[in-house]
Design a protein around this motif. Structure first.
Motif, PDB file in Angstrom:
ATOM      1  N   MET A  39      94.416 -28.740  54.007  1.00 21.30           N
ATOM      2  CA  MET A  39      92.382 -28.870  53.772  1.00 21.30           C
ATOM      3  C   MET A  39      92.581 -29.648  52.325  1.00 21.30           C
ATOM      4  N   ASP A  40      92.568 -30.493  52.237  1.00 21.15           N
ATOM      5  CA  ASP A  40      92.063 -30.400  50.891  1.00 21.15           C
ATOM      6  C   ASP A  40      90.464 -29.832  50.261  1.00 21.15           C
ATOM      7  N   LEU A  67      87.968 -30.767  49.128  1.00 23.48           N
ATOM      8  CA  LEU A  67      86.672 -30.451  49.879  1.00 23.48           C
ATOM      9  C   LEU A  67      86.330 -30.898  51.422  1.00 23.48           C
ATOM     10  N   GLU A  68      86.992 -30.589  52.028  1.00 26.23           N
ATOM     11  CA  GLU A  68      86.880 -29.565  53.495  1.00 26.23           C
ATOM     12  C   GLU A  68      86.956 -28.016  53.212  1.00 26.23           C
ATOM     13  N   GLN A  97      83.293 -27.614  52.186  1.00 24.23           N
ATOM     14  CA  GLN A  97      82.436 -28.112  53.692  1.00 24.23           C
ATOM     15  C   GLN A  97      82.402 -26.717  54.194  1.00 24.23           C
ATOM     16  N   GLU A  98      83.652 -26.378  54.245  1.00 26.12           N
ATOM     17  CA  GLU A  98      83.534 -25.495  55.878  1.00 26.12           C
ATOM     18  C   GLU A  98      82.960 -24.239  55.442  1.00 26.12           C
TER      19      GLU A  98
END
Length: 205
Positions: A61-62, A64-65, A68-69
């Motif tokens: 997971m980068d 940004l992900e 967002q999470e």
């Protein structure tokens, strides 16, 4: 609970975790390190609140992900994004998604500390808002349903006559309710009463 401000370093590079950790500990921060966004997210609900240093480019997971999470789960920790050279477009996306700042690696210690301090200001402001909302809700709990309706009308900016018309009562009765609201809230002025109402989310509709 530690009285030191806690920084979570989320980065898959061991060297970055070690150097950032050393830099922050010598500046008086408490530090917790995480080898990946996935590892951090697994525990994110239970970690002690603090500022998150989040690497943009990580396997699985980068950054940004992960950001967002965190947002999707309602975990409102301030995020500072760490980027490698040439990741500016990703950093801009992170800023638009609410990141406090982005820093290019290798990080300059002064810039890092400044960004973290801004993150903690944001965290403390959010805690303050939450505390004010809870206090306001407690105060409003003393009001009757009718008194809350009158306060809601005032929070909407309506004059007594309009509130009276909307509620089907006389303007004189509105004045009585208004006086009771002020007394129960311990408010010396209408603006004080409205501050309490707004802190509890009234007047938004």
């Amino acid at each position: 609970m530690t009285d030191k401000r806690l920084v979570h370093i989320v980065d898959d590079e061991d060297g970055v975790r070690r150097s950032a950790s050393f830099m922050l500990k010598t500046s008086g921060f408490a530090v917790q390190t995480w080898p990946s966004g996935v590892a951090f997210l697994k525990e994110a609900r239970h970690v002690e609140p603090g500022c998150v240093l989040l690497d943009v480019r990580m396997p699985e997971m980068d950054g940004l992900e992960v950001q967002q999470e965190l947002h999707a789960r309602g975990i409102a920790l301030p995020v500072i994004v760490l980027t490698g050279h040439g990741d500016v477009s990703l950093a801009v996306k992170a800023m638009k998604a609410g990141a406090v700042d982005f820093l290019e690696k290798p990080m300059e210690s002064r810039a890092l500390i400044d960004a973290i301090n801004r993150g903690f200001e944001r965290l403390e402001a959010a805690e303050d808002v939450k505390a004010r909302a809870a206090d306001a809700e407690t105060l409003l709990g003393a009001l009757t349903v009718r008194e809350r309706e009158v306060l809601e009308g005032l929070a909407q900016g309506y004059p007594n006559k309009t509130i009276a018309y909307d509620l089907g009562i006389s303007a004189r009765t509105v004045e009585v309710h208004r006086a009771n609201v002020m007394a129960k809230l311990g408010a010396k002025s209408l603006s004080e009463a409205l501050r309490i109402a707004f802190a509890a989310g009234m007047g938004a509709g």
